[in-house]
Design a protein around this motif. Structure first.
Motif, PDB file in Angstrom:
ATOM      1  N   LYS A  51      11.543  -9.068 -15.346  1.00  0.00           N
ATOM      2  CA  LYS A  51      10.529  -8.098 -15.764  1.00  0.00           C
ATOM      3  C   LYS A  51       9.493  -7.956 -14.662  1.00  0.00           C
ATOM      4  O   LYS A  51       8.930  -8.943 -14.195  1.00  0.00           O
ATOM      5  CB  LYS A  51       9.863  -8.541 -17.063  1.00  0.00           C
ATOM      6  CG  LYS A  51       8.849  -7.535 -17.597  1.00  0.00           C
ATOM      7  CD  LYS A  51       8.244  -8.014 -18.912  1.00  0.00           C
ATOM      8  CE  LYS A  51       7.222  -7.020 -19.442  1.00  0.00           C
ATOM      9  NZ  LYS A  51       6.615  -7.473 -20.725  1.00  0.00           N
ATOM     10  N   ARG A  86      14.795   2.099 -12.005  1.00  0.00           N
ATOM     11  CA  ARG A  86      14.017   1.753 -13.193  1.00  0.00           C
ATOM     12  C   ARG A  86      13.130   2.938 -13.597  1.00  0.00           C
ATOM     13  O   ARG A  86      12.786   3.795 -12.757  1.00  0.00           O
ATOM     14  CB  ARG A  86      13.155   0.513 -12.911  1.00  0.00           C
ATOM     15  CG  ARG A  86      11.979   0.806 -12.027  1.00  0.00           C
ATOM     16  CD  ARG A  86      11.313  -0.436 -11.471  1.00  0.00           C
ATOM     17  NE  ARG A  86      10.089  -0.073 -10.757  1.00  0.00           N
ATOM     18  CZ  ARG A  86      10.073   0.521  -9.571  1.00  0.00           C
ATOM     19  NH1 ARG A  86      11.195   0.812  -8.946  1.00  0.00           N
ATOM     20  NH2 ARG A  86       8.923   0.829  -8.997  1.00  0.00           N
ATOM     21  N   ARG A 116      18.841  -4.158 -19.798  1.00  0.00           N
ATOM     22  CA  ARG A 116      18.032  -5.094 -20.580  1.00  0.00           C
ATOM     23  C   ARG A 116      18.918  -5.706 -21.662  1.00  0.00           C
ATOM     24  O   ARG A 116      19.782  -5.035 -22.222  1.00  0.00           O
ATOM     25  CB  ARG A 116      16.853  -4.347 -21.201  1.00  0.00           C
ATOM     26  CG  ARG A 116      15.882  -5.194 -22.002  1.00  0.00           C
ATOM     27  CD  ARG A 116      14.796  -4.310 -22.593  1.00  0.00           C
ATOM     28  NE  ARG A 116      13.960  -5.020 -23.534  1.00  0.00           N
ATOM     29  CZ  ARG A 116      13.211  -4.447 -24.474  1.00  0.00           C
ATOM     30  NH1 ARG A 116      13.206  -3.129 -24.595  1.00  0.00           N
ATOM     31  NH2 ARG A 116      12.485  -5.169 -25.299  1.00  0.00           N
ATOM     32  N   GLU A 124      14.188 -12.335 -25.096  1.00  0.00           N
ATOM     33  CA  GLU A 124      14.663 -11.289 -24.202  1.00  0.00           C
ATOM     34  C   GLU A 124      15.341 -11.997 -23.039  1.00  0.00           C
ATOM     35  O   GLU A 124      14.711 -12.767 -22.314  1.00  0.00           O
ATOM     36  CB  GLU A 124      13.514 -10.414 -23.723  1.00  0.00           C
ATOM     37  CG  GLU A 124      13.970  -9.182 -22.981  1.00  0.00           C
ATOM     38  CD  GLU A 124      12.833  -8.203 -22.714  1.00  0.00           C
ATOM     39  OE1 GLU A 124      13.134  -7.083 -22.245  1.00  0.00           O
ATOM     40  OE2 GLU A 124      11.659  -8.555 -22.961  1.00  0.00           O
ATOM     41  N   ARG A 148      15.454  -8.424 -17.922  1.00  0.00           N
ATOM     42  CA  ARG A 148      15.333  -7.003 -17.601  1.00  0.00           C
ATOM     43  C   ARG A 148      15.733  -6.834 -16.146  1.00  0.00           C
ATOM     44  O   ARG A 148      15.432  -7.694 -15.315  1.00  0.00           O
ATOM     45  CB  ARG A 148      13.903  -6.491 -17.808  1.00  0.00           C
ATOM     46  CG  ARG A 148      13.437  -6.503 -19.238  1.00  0.00           C
ATOM     47  CD  ARG A 148      12.143  -5.738 -19.396  1.00  0.00           C
ATOM     48  NE  ARG A 148      11.567  -5.917 -20.720  1.00  0.00           N
ATOM     49  CZ  ARG A 148      10.512  -5.250 -21.170  1.00  0.00           C
ATOM     50  NH1 ARG A 148       9.923  -4.351 -20.388  1.00  0.00           N
ATOM     51  NH2 ARG A 148      10.031  -5.479 -22.371  1.00  0.00           N
TER      52      ARG A 148
END
Length: 341
Positions: free
Chosen positions: A7, A149, A235, A253, A256
Motif C-alpha cells: 500500500k 494504479r 488487491r 488485507e 495491494r
C-alpha cells in the motif's frame, strides 16, 4: 494494525498534468501484457518482481519511418530532465522525471530537458513492448510504484472483466526453490507441501488461492488473442468467520499492488506459480505451449495461518480480489479446525 503490504502511503507529485500513453495514439488505451509484480527469473534469488508494466506494441507492424531493428516510437508521459540514458544504437533505457522507459533505443541524452509527449526513443524489434516503470522520489531510496494504479498518468484505462478466483487450497507449509517452466527460461515455483483436507485443518496452514485478472481485450490483442495474458491481481483480502456464532475471527488485507512488496517473491507467490511466456516466445510457441502464467498466492505469507489460536469447529474462509479498475471477485470455502484442544 500492521500496514498493508504494497500500500502506497506517500503521495506522488508529478512535474505536470499530462496524461496518456507512451506510444501512439497517446489518448487511447493500449494493451498491457506484463503486469506489476509478475514473477521474473533471477539468477541469484530464483525470481523477483516485475518492477513496472509492459505496454505492448506490434513488432510485426512497425511504424512508418522506423529504423532497422526498431518498431515503434516511444514518448515521454512526463516532462523533466533526462537523468539517465544509455547510448544511442543500443537496447537500453531512459529515466525522465518519475518514469523509466526500458528495452528501447533512446534518442535523447542525459541532461536534456524533455517535454511531455516528446519522442524519446524506439522500441526494439523482438521485444513487443516498452517497459514503463515509475518511482516516488523521496529523501531516501526511490519507491518503485505501479504505473497503472488509480490516479496515475496512464489514461484512459478501462477494464470491465473482474478477477477470477479459481480455487482455494490448504497445504502444509513449504518453501521450494524457484525453477523454470519446461522448455522455457521463465520462472516457475514447483508444487510442494502436502495438500490438507479442509475438513481437518490443524497447526500452521499455508492457505493458497489461485487467482488471476483477465483483461478486456484491447486494440490489436483482438487479432492476436494468445498474447492477452491475465494480470497479477491488484488487491487481495481474506476474512475468516466462525460459523456457529457468525463472529469474524480474522480479517486481513493480504496486499495491494500500489508499490513494490517488501517480502521475497517466494513468500508472496505460492507453489504452482508460473510466469507467462514473453511475447516473442508466445508468438513462436503458442500452438504447442501455454502462454498464460498461473498465479498462486499465499493469504498468510509470513507465518502462515496458525489454527491453534482458534477453537476447534467450523469456519468460513472468504477471499476477495480486486483489479486496478475496482472490479471485485469473491470466493469462499468452509473448513473444520481439528487441533484436539
Amino acid at each position: 494494525m500492521s500496514p498493508t503490504p504494497g500500500k502506497l502511503e506517500v503521495p506522488q507529485v508529478y512535474n505536470d498534468t499530462w496524461r496518456g500513453w507512451p506510444v501512439r495514439p497517446h489518448r487511447q488505451q493500449h494493451p498491457i501484457r506484463g503486469s506489476f509484480l509478475d514473477p521474473r527469473p533471477d539468477a541469484e534469488r530464483g525470481a523477483v518482481y516485475h518492477e513496472g508494466v509492459d505496454v505492448a506494441v506490434r513488432d510485426d507492424r512497425p511504424e512508418r519511418g522506423a529504423p532497422p531493428g526498431r518498431t515503434h516510437r516511444v514518448f515521454a508521459i512526463e516532462g523533466g530532465p533526462v537523468s539517465f540514458a544509455t547510448p544511442r544504437g543500443r537496447r537500453g533505457s531512459v529515466r525522465i522525471g518519475h518514469f523509466g522507459y526500458g528495452h528501447i533505443d533512446p534518442v535523447v541524452f542525459a541532461g536534456e530537458i524533455v517535454t511531455p509527449g516528446q519522442h524519446i526513443g524506439w522500441t526494439w524489434e523482438g521485444g513487443w513492448h516498452v517497459h514503463l516503470s515509475e518511482f516516488v522520489l523521496t529523501t531516501g531510496a526511490p519507491i518503485v510504484v505501479n504505473p497503472l494504479r488509480p490516479g496515475g498518468k496512464l489514461h484512459p484505462f478501462v477494464d470491465r472483466s473482474a478477477p477470477e478466483i479459481q480455487e482455494i487450497r490448504f497445504h502444509a507449509p513449504a518453501t521450494p526453490d524457484w525453477a523454470r517452466r519446461p522448455k522455457t527460461s521463465v520462472a516457475r515455483l514447483p508444487h510442494e507441501g502436502e495438500r490438507l483436507s479442509r475438513d481437518r485443518l490443524f497447526g500452521r496452514v499455508d492457505v493458497r488461492v489461485r487467482v488471476s485478472d483477465p483483461q478486456t481485450l484491447v486494440g490489436w490483442f483482438q487479432e492476436l488473442p494468445w498474447l492477452a495474458a491475465p494480470h497479477h491481481p491488484f488487491r487481495l483480502a481474506v476474512t475468516i468467520r466462525q460459523l456457529q456464532t457468525g463472529r469474524v475471527v480474522r480479517r486481513r488485507e493480504v496486499f495491494r499492488a500500489e508499490q513494490m512488496l517488501g517480502l521475497p517473491a517466494g513468500r508472496h507467490f505460492a507453489p504452482g506459480t508460473e510466469q507467462n511466456l514473453p511475447a516473442n516466445g508466445c508468438m513462436a510457441l503458442h500452438r504447442s505451449v501455454r502462454c498464460d502464467g498461473i498465479y498462486w498466492l499465499r493469504l498468510f505469507p509470513l507465518r502462515y495461518w496458525d489454527t491453534t489460536r482458534l477453537s476447534d469447529g467450523r469456519y468460513r474462509v472468504v477471499v476477495r480480489a480486486w483489479d486496478v479498475a475496482g472490479n471485485l471477485a469473491t470466493a469462499e470455502a468452509a473448513v473444520t479446525i481439528a487441533n484436539g484442544v
